[in-house]
Design an enzyme around this catalytic site. Structure first.
Site, PDB file in Angstrom:
ATOM      1  CG  HIS A 110     -45.703  28.806 -49.193  1.00 38.84           C
ATOM      2  ND1 HIS A 110     -46.944  29.127 -49.705  1.00 38.84           N
ATOM      3  CD2 HIS A 110     -44.809  29.065 -50.187  1.00 38.84           C
ATOM      4  CE1 HIS A 110     -46.805  29.558 -50.947  1.00 38.84           C
ATOM      5  NE2 HIS A 110     -45.524  29.526 -51.269  1.00 38.84           N
ATOM      6  CB  CYS A 150     -45.285  32.770 -50.919  1.00 43.03           C
ATOM      7  SG  CYS A 150     -45.414  32.668 -52.710  1.00 43.03           S
ATOM      8  CG  ASN A 180     -47.163  28.819 -54.550  1.00 41.86           C
ATOM      9  OD1 ASN A 180     -47.785  29.527 -53.763  1.00 41.86           O
ATOM     10  ND2 ASN A 180     -45.867  28.944 -54.768  1.00 41.86           N
TER      11      ASN A 180
HETATM   12  C1  LIG Z   1     -40.359  24.525 -60.789  1.00 41.47           C
HETATM   13  C2  LIG Z   1     -39.964  23.147 -60.294  1.00 41.47           C
HETATM   14  C3  LIG Z   1     -41.223  22.331 -60.017  1.00 41.47           C
HETATM   15  C4  LIG Z   1     -39.133  22.460 -61.362  1.00 41.47           C
HETATM   16  O1  LIG Z   1     -38.742  21.185 -60.875  1.00 41.47           O
HETATM   17  P1  LIG Z   1     -37.231  20.719 -60.993  1.00 41.47           P
HETATM   18  O2  LIG Z   1     -37.172  19.390 -60.435  1.00 41.47           O
HETATM   19  O3  LIG Z   1     -36.370  21.796 -60.358  1.00 41.47           O
HETATM   20  O4  LIG Z   1     -37.047  20.696 -62.561  1.00 41.47           O
HETATM   21  P2  LIG Z   1     -35.860  21.301 -63.418  1.00 41.47           P
HETATM   22  O5  LIG Z   1     -36.071  22.766 -63.592  1.00 41.47           O
HETATM   23  O6  LIG Z   1     -34.571  20.813 -62.845  1.00 41.47           O
HETATM   24  O7  LIG Z   1     -36.106  20.580 -64.791  1.00 41.47           O
HETATM   25  C5  LIG Z   1     -35.918  19.177 -64.942  1.00 41.47           C
HETATM   26  C6  LIG Z   1     -36.286  18.810 -66.358  1.00 41.47           C
HETATM   27  O8  LIG Z   1     -37.715  18.928 -66.506  1.00 41.47           O
HETATM   28  C7  LIG Z   1     -37.997  19.859 -67.558  1.00 41.47           C
HETATM   29  N1  LIG Z   1     -39.187  20.613 -67.174  1.00 41.47           N
HETATM   30  C8  LIG Z   1     -39.249  21.795 -66.516  1.00 41.47           C
HETATM   31  N2  LIG Z   1     -40.515  22.147 -66.324  1.00 41.47           N
HETATM   32  C9  LIG Z   1     -41.270  21.176 -66.861  1.00 41.47           C
HETATM   33  C10 LIG Z   1     -42.648  20.967 -66.964  1.00 41.47           C
HETATM   34  N3  LIG Z   1     -43.556  21.856 -66.494  1.00 41.47           N
HETATM   35  N4  LIG Z   1     -43.084  19.841 -67.565  1.00 41.47           N
HETATM   36  C11 LIG Z   1     -42.227  18.937 -68.054  1.00 41.47           C
HETATM   37  N5  LIG Z   1     -40.885  19.068 -67.979  1.00 41.47           N
HETATM   38  C12 LIG Z   1     -40.421  20.189 -67.401  1.00 41.47           C
HETATM   39  C13 LIG Z   1     -36.772  20.720 -67.691  1.00 41.47           C
HETATM   40  O9  LIG Z   1     -36.679  21.272 -68.973  1.00 41.47           O
HETATM   41  C14 LIG Z   1     -35.685  19.730 -67.419  1.00 41.47           C
HETATM   42  O10 LIG Z   1     -35.459  18.947 -68.570  1.00 41.47           O
HETATM   43  P3  LIG Z   1     -33.985  18.424 -68.957  1.00 41.47           P
HETATM   44  O11 LIG Z   1     -33.588  17.517 -67.822  1.00 41.47           O
HETATM   45  O12 LIG Z   1     -34.200  17.723 -70.255  1.00 41.47           O
HETATM   46  O13 LIG Z   1     -33.135  19.653 -69.045  1.00 41.47           O
HETATM   47  C15 LIG Z   1     -39.135  23.244 -58.988  1.00 41.47           C
HETATM   48  O14 LIG Z   1     -37.857  23.746 -59.289  1.00 41.47           O
HETATM   49  C16 LIG Z   1     -39.767  24.106 -57.943  1.00 41.47           C
HETATM   50  O15 LIG Z   1     -40.810  23.808 -57.429  1.00 41.47           O
HETATM   51  N6  LIG Z   1     -39.074  25.197 -57.560  1.00 41.47           N
HETATM   52  C17 LIG Z   1     -39.541  26.067 -56.518  1.00 41.47           C
HETATM   53  C18 LIG Z   1     -40.693  26.857 -57.022  1.00 41.47           C
HETATM   54  C19 LIG Z   1     -41.307  27.671 -55.952  1.00 41.47           C
HETATM   55  O16 LIG Z   1     -41.458  27.221 -54.852  1.00 41.47           O
HETATM   56  N7  LIG Z   1     -41.689  28.888 -56.309  1.00 41.47           N
HETATM   57  C20 LIG Z   1     -42.402  29.757 -55.485  1.00 41.47           C
HETATM   58  C21 LIG Z   1     -41.701  30.064 -54.227  1.00 41.47           C
HETATM   59  S1  LIG Z   1     -42.827  30.844 -53.208  1.00 41.47           S
END
Ligand SMILES: CC(C)(COP(=O)(O)OP(=O)(O)OC[C@H]1O[C@@H](n2cnc3c(N)ncnc32)[C@H](O)[C@@H]1OP(=O)(O)O)[C@@H](O)C(=O)NCCC(=O)NCCS
Length: 350
Positions: free
Chosen positions: A275, A144, A305
């Site tokens: 980004h 990215c 993204n």
């Molecule tokens: C992926 C992302 C959106 C997840 O959000 P988060 O707030 O970290 O969510 P978590 O992984 O902590 O999950 C929280 C809860 O939501 C759930 N969950 C995860 N993905 C889900 C989805 N798509 N829909 C619904 N629920 C979801 C999880 O299972 C978890 O449930 P629980 O509390 O019962 O265990 C976030 O971590 C993110 O954006 N990370 C960076 C990604 C990124 O930038 N990648 C590219 C870099 S260039």
């Protein structure tokens, strides 16, 4: 300071960055002065549209969860005949048309992409052929962060001499490596491309000429297990929480390095173009740096993204909306798999 010296300094920061604590190193990279004009810009997206409602219909997720946790409402997806090369070509052509520059006047095409259409030849070779630019064309893969790396390489090529105009493109068909059944990633990614045409300029007598003013590039390979395509898999796998934590820290620290290096503060910068990975990462970084919402480029709601395409697409949109004038300072920053990260401060001007 020459680009070569700055690149050396960046490399030493990179090697110092091999420890996990790299992203917390003290800011203050050296300034870079590469006078260049930004002649044209463009963006392109494919025809397909994937909304949160579409995802809700086939995955265990919801529009409310996606919107609240990421800020994304829809993404664009490639269909038949739409490739990284075709998107990049469309964005590059738009940049050339806006600049009024013929393809034959472009000396180098740098294509930042994680999703090369084929391993060989480079996707940039296809773009070069489709546009009809002069010979040299090369892919840059820093995930990215690739477009910011590409800008630095373009400036270095211009500074080294012999090249007058470089077309830098970020283009991705990232949905090709996204598992449609993995809710952790399927909600995040979309396809697109953005481009910027740079032209060599004479050094300005004062400090006000357009060009690159400061660059910070970094890497931390200890993050490899947290984001990437594992051997034997065809799809990206991601530990979202760990990537979120590291990306937020790396982007803020890198931006601070660039601002410190150029001797400016957020108040002096007309627009921050981060980004578009997650709205919460954008907001946290902008708040830490002191950017109010009206000086931050955000389009993640409509495109998700788009990896290396994200910064040039957001920049092109801001330019189309008249959000930048000649002489304005613009801060670009991106973090991607690796981790790799990069930030640069530009003084805008054609
Ligand atoms: C992926 C992302 C959106 C997840 O959000 P988060 O707030 O970290 O969510 P978590 O992984 O902590 O999950 C929280 C809860 O939501 C759930 N969950 C995860 N993905 C889900 C989805 N798509 N829909 C619904 N629920 C979801 C999880 O299972 C978890 O449930 P629980 O509390 O019962 O265990 C976030 O971590 C993110 O954006 N990370 C960076 C990604 C990124 O930038 N990648 C590219 C870099 S260039």
């Amino acid at each position: 300071m020459t680009v070569a010296t700055a690149a050396t300094a960046a490399a030493s920061r990179t090697s110092a960055a091999s420890a996990p604590a790299a992203a917390t190193r003290p800011p203050g990279g050296p300034p870079v002065r590469v006078p260049c004009r930004f002649l044209g810009w463009g963006a392109a997206v494919p025809g397909g549209r994937l909304t949160n409602a579409d995802l809700e219909a086939r995955l265990d997720t919801s529009d409310a969860w996606i919107t609240e946790r990421t800020g994304i409402r829809e993404r664009r997806t490639s269909g038949s005949g739409e490739t990284t090369a075709s998107l990049a070509t469309a964005a590059g052509r738009a940049a050339l048309e806006r600049a009024g520059v013929a393809p034959s006047e472009v000396d180098l095409v740098l294509l930042a992409t994680t999703t090369a259409d084929t391993p060989c030849p480079s996707t940039a070779a296809h773009v070069q052929h489709a546009l009809g630019t002069r010979g040299p064309a090369v892919d840059v893969n820093a995930a990215c962060a690739g477009f910011v790396y590409g800008l630095h390489l373009a400036a270095a090529a211009i500074h080294a001499g012999g090249l007058s105009r470089v077309l830098v493109i970020g283009g991705e068909r990232i949905t090709a490596i996204t598992d449609p059944d993995d809710r952790a990633t399927a909600i995040l990614f979309g396809d697109g491309a953005g481009a910027l045409l740079l032209e060599v300029a004479q050094p300005a007598a004062g400090e006000a000429g357009p060009g690159l003013l400061a660059v910070d590039l970094g890497g931390d390979g200890s993050a490899i297990p947290h984001l990437g395509i594992p051997a034997g898999d065809r799809y990206l796998r991601m530990d979202g929480q760990e990537v979120f934590r590291r990306a937020t820290r790396a982007m803020a620290t890198s931006c601070e390095a660039v601002l410190d290096g150029a001797g400016v503060s957020a108040e002096d910068v007309a627009l921050f173009v981060p980004h578009q990975a997650n709205r919460r990462i954008i907001d946290a970084t902008a708040a830490r740096l002191g950017f109010p919402a009206d000086r931050v480029a955000v389009n993640i709601d409509r495109y998700g993204n788009t990896s290396a395409a994200s910064v040039p697409m957001a920049l092109a949109e801001a330019l189309d909306a008249g959000r930048l004038s000649s002489g304005d300072l613009v801060l670009l920053s991106a973090v991607g798999a690796g981790l790799s990260w990069g930030s640069t401060l530009l003084r805008w001007g054609a």
